[in-house]
Design an enzyme around this catalytic site. Sequence first.
Site, PDB file in Angstrom:
ATOM      1  CG  HIS A  70       0.293  10.781   3.790  1.00 27.25           C
ATOM      2  ND1 HIS A  70       0.458  10.100   2.604  1.00 27.25           N
ATOM      3  CD2 HIS A  70       1.501  10.795   4.389  1.00 27.25           C
ATOM      4  CE1 HIS A  70       1.724   9.732   2.493  1.00 27.25           C
ATOM      5  NE2 HIS A  70       2.371  10.138   3.557  1.00 27.25           N
TER       6      HIS A  70
ATOM      7  CE  LYS B 244       3.124   7.830   5.610  1.00 24.82           C
ATOM      8  NZ  LYS B 244       4.476   7.429   5.807  1.00 24.82           N
TER       9      LYS B 244
ATOM     10  CB  SER C 120       2.718  12.571   1.472  1.00 23.53           C
ATOM     11  OG  SER C 120       3.489  12.143   0.363  1.00 23.53           O
TER      12      SER C 120
END
Length: 175
Positions: free
Chosen positions: A131, A157, A103
């Site tokens: 991610h 996310k 990330s």
Amino acid sequence: RLIRGHRDVFDALETKFAAWVGAEAALFFANGYAANVGCLSAICDASYDVFIDRLAHASLVDGVRLSGARKVYFRHNDLVHLGELLAKSKAKKKLIVTESLFSMDGDRAPLADIAALKEKYGALLYADDAHAIGVYGETGGGLAGHECDFRMATLGKALGLEGALIAASSRARKF
């Protein structure tokens, strides 16, 4: 589940997620931190050497620390260094821990090459795919694949939801 008990919706979510990412099974957690800490501390104990990327997320580091395993850092994405450390290890049980997509730097772990080292040294591979899930992969299923024994994907996310899942084999899910 700990507070409110098991519900059929958890089975449905785990089954659908496992099918989406091409895994045998999955296990739902409240969030990514809980998934990493809970899974790593359940898999490992003092008999393990855990080789963890130097830039791995704090939840991965905490999970290894809480497991009681011997934590061994390898330089970020440095396969030569990882191979040297694996070769020196006397532990019968080894686990490699990395993120699929880091990330902070935005770079990817060379998962296929790490998997080759995993096979060579008889280790397991745990990848945090938080991610990449929902963004990468043919169907948005992330970057981590069958080469990983454990794959963590957070729903909070790219997917804009709550929770996280660990994808693994049916045998590994029983840990």
